[in-house]
Design a protein around this motif. Structure first.
Motif, PDB file in Angstrom:
ATOM      1  N   HIS A 137     -11.247  17.361 -46.407  1.00 21.28           N
ATOM      2  CA  HIS A 137     -10.095  17.022 -47.260  1.00 21.28           C
ATOM      3  C   HIS A 137     -10.500  16.745 -48.711  1.00 21.28           C
ATOM      4  N   GLU A 138     -11.673  16.143 -48.894  1.00 18.92           N
ATOM      5  CA  GLU A 138     -12.099  15.844 -50.266  1.00 18.92           C
ATOM      6  C   GLU A 138     -12.294  17.132 -51.063  1.00 18.92           C
ATOM      7  N   GLN A 139     -12.960  18.112 -50.446  1.00 23.47           N
ATOM      8  CA  GLN A 139     -13.175  19.392 -51.147  1.00 23.47           C
ATOM      9  C   GLN A 139     -11.854  20.122 -51.378  1.00 23.47           C
ATOM     10  N   LEU A 140     -10.962  20.019 -50.384  1.00 25.47           N
ATOM     11  CA  LEU A 140      -9.648  20.664 -50.545  1.00 25.47           C
ATOM     12  C   LEU A 140      -8.878  20.017 -51.695  1.00 25.47           C
ATOM     13  N   GLN A 141      -8.956  18.695 -51.773  1.00 23.32           N
ATOM     14  CA  GLN A 141      -8.254  17.975 -52.851  1.00 23.32           C
ATOM     15  C   GLN A 141      -8.826  18.375 -54.209  1.00 23.32           C
ATOM     16  N   GLU A 142     -10.160  18.489 -54.276  1.00 24.05           N
ATOM     17  CA  GLU A 142     -10.787  18.882 -55.546  1.00 24.05           C
ATOM     18  C   GLU A 142     -10.346  20.291 -55.941  1.00 24.05           C
ATOM     19  N   ALA A 143     -10.303  21.175 -54.953  1.00 27.53           N
ATOM     20  CA  ALA A 143      -9.892  22.558 -55.235  1.00 27.53           C
ATOM     21  C   ALA A 143      -8.431  22.597 -55.682  1.00 27.53           C
ATOM     22  N   LEU A 144      -7.607  21.763 -55.068  1.00 31.17           N
ATOM     23  CA  LEU A 144      -6.193  21.711 -55.447  1.00 31.17           C
ATOM     24  C   LEU A 144      -6.057  21.241 -56.902  1.00 31.17           C
ATOM     25  N   GLU A 145      -6.807  20.190 -57.237  1.00 32.82           N
ATOM     26  CA  GLU A 145      -6.701  19.657 -58.603  1.00 32.82           C
ATOM     27  C   GLU A 145      -7.244  20.654 -59.621  1.00 32.82           C
ATOM     28  N   GLU A 146      -8.337  21.331 -59.257  1.00 31.21           N
ATOM     29  CA  GLU A 146      -8.882  22.338 -60.183  1.00 31.21           C
ATOM     30  C   GLU A 146      -7.866  23.464 -60.400  1.00 31.21           C
ATOM     31  N   THR A 147      -7.217  23.881 -59.314  1.00 30.43           N
ATOM     32  CA  THR A 147      -6.239  24.977 -59.428  1.00 30.43           C
ATOM     33  C   THR A 147      -5.047  24.536 -60.265  1.00 30.43           C
ATOM     34  N   MET A 148      -4.613  23.280 -60.069  1.00 27.06           N
ATOM     35  CA  MET A 148      -3.502  22.765 -60.891  1.00 27.06           C
ATOM     36  C   MET A 148      -3.886  22.773 -62.361  1.00 27.06           C
ATOM     37  N   GLN A 149      -5.131  22.374 -62.632  1.00 22.14           N
ATOM     38  CA  GLN A 149      -5.573  22.350 -64.031  1.00 22.14           C
ATOM     39  C   GLN A 149      -5.588  23.756 -64.619  1.00 22.14           C
ATOM     40  N   LEU A 150      -5.980  24.734 -63.813  1.00 15.85           N
ATOM     41  CA  LEU A 150      -6.003  26.114 -64.315  1.00 15.85           C
ATOM     42  C   LEU A 150      -4.599  26.592 -64.682  1.00 15.85           C
TER      43      LEU A 150
END
Ligand code: SF4
Length: 292
Positions: A137-150
């Motif tokens: 979940h931590e990696q998924l959350q990081e990926a979600l936040e990175e994608t939102m930032q993009l």
């Protein structure tokens, strides 16, 4: 750079209904940016960046009520995951390409990039709601936040993104999510379910006869299920990411709890009043209703 707090709110829970096309808030981007070729899905050819002749001055479709009858079935299937309204209202600040023609090329160019980012947000948000994937979940959350930032980048920066590489990176996590969920699911079935040998990732199942098949927790990632008969099939827990469901018969099938199913896929398939779909997806208007 941080994600827009209002946009980030969308992902505090599984609120993916916000990742759906809102054509009223969009400058008809899919109708102008994307190409289509004369086929059973489109009644004419159109180049990328060329506005469809049916697109009206107010960015509404002039044949919206009769798209299928007039040979534009493809338009009833497409879903941009909300990328159109995000670009129109946020990235380009509400200035449309007719009022500001100098923005047209950039707006049309970044539309496919934003569509892919929003599609990844759809999958990542779903993955975060899979309890069996809690270890990542931590990696998924990081990926979600990175994608939102993009998604907050300028048009110029969006054009520079290496989307195939970024998609591949996110896909590693989505694949892990799928494996965790499906292996737990198969264990819970105590070996009572055996999938047909032909079923698997990227399988060629065009026209396959899988009526009533028990495909719970099956791996159907990228499978070609065009015109396959899956009527009455049990697809709960099946991973359907990227599966081609054009004209797939899903009459009476159960897709609740399937993984990574999108509105685009559902729109392309054939269902009926007895097809069970995940709650966040909308039953296509062209599917027959009760009594039909
Ligand atoms: S037919 Fe209508 S929905 Fe389809 S591309 Fe043209 S304007 Fe858009």
């Amino acid at each position: 750079m941080t994600a827009d707090p209002k946009f980030a709110e969308v992902f505090h829970s599984d609120n993916r209904s916000r990742l759906r096309a809102d054509c009223e808030s969009c400058f008809g981007l899919c109708c102008a940016a994307l190409p289509f070729a004369s086929s059973s899905d489109f009644a004419m050819n159109k180049n990328a960046g060329q506005p469809c002749p049916n697109l009206q001055a107010d960015f509404r479709c002039g044949i919206h009520r009769s798209l299928r009858q007039q040979g534009f079935r493809g338009c009833t299937v497409y879903d941009c995951f909300g990328a159109g309204q995000h670009l129109s209202r946020h990235t380009f600040g509400g200035r449309d390409w007719r009022q500001a023609p100098e923005t047209a090329q950039a707006m049309f160019g970044v539309f496919p990039v934003m569509q892919q980012l929003h599609e990844l947000l759809w999958y990542l948000t779903e993955a975060l709601n899979v309890p069996e994937a809690r270890l990542i979940h931590e990696q998924l959350q990081e990926a979600l936040e990175e994608t939102m930032q993009l998604t907050q980048l300028t048009p110029e920066a969006l054009m520079e993104l290496e989307m195939p590489a970024y998609r591949a990176k996110v896909n590693v996590l989505l694949l892990q999510t799928s494996e965790m969920m499906r292996s737990e699911g198969m264990k819970s079935l105590n070996g009572k379910v055996k999938h047909p040998k032909s079923v698997g990732r990227g399988a060629d199942l065009i026209g396959a006869k899988l009526r009533g098949a028990d495909l719970r927790y099956a791996n159907l990632r990228g499978a070609y299920l065009i015109a396959a008969n899956l009527s009455g099939a049990d697809l709960r827990g099946a991973d359907l990411i990227g599966a081609d469901l054009r004209d797939t018969d899903l009459s009476g099938a159960d897709l609740t709890g399937s993984l990574f199913l999108t509105q685009f896929q559902i729109n392309a398939a054939k269902g009926d009043a007895h097809t069970k779909i995940p709650p966040l997806l909308v039953r296509p208007a062209h599917w027959p209703g009760p009594g039909n």
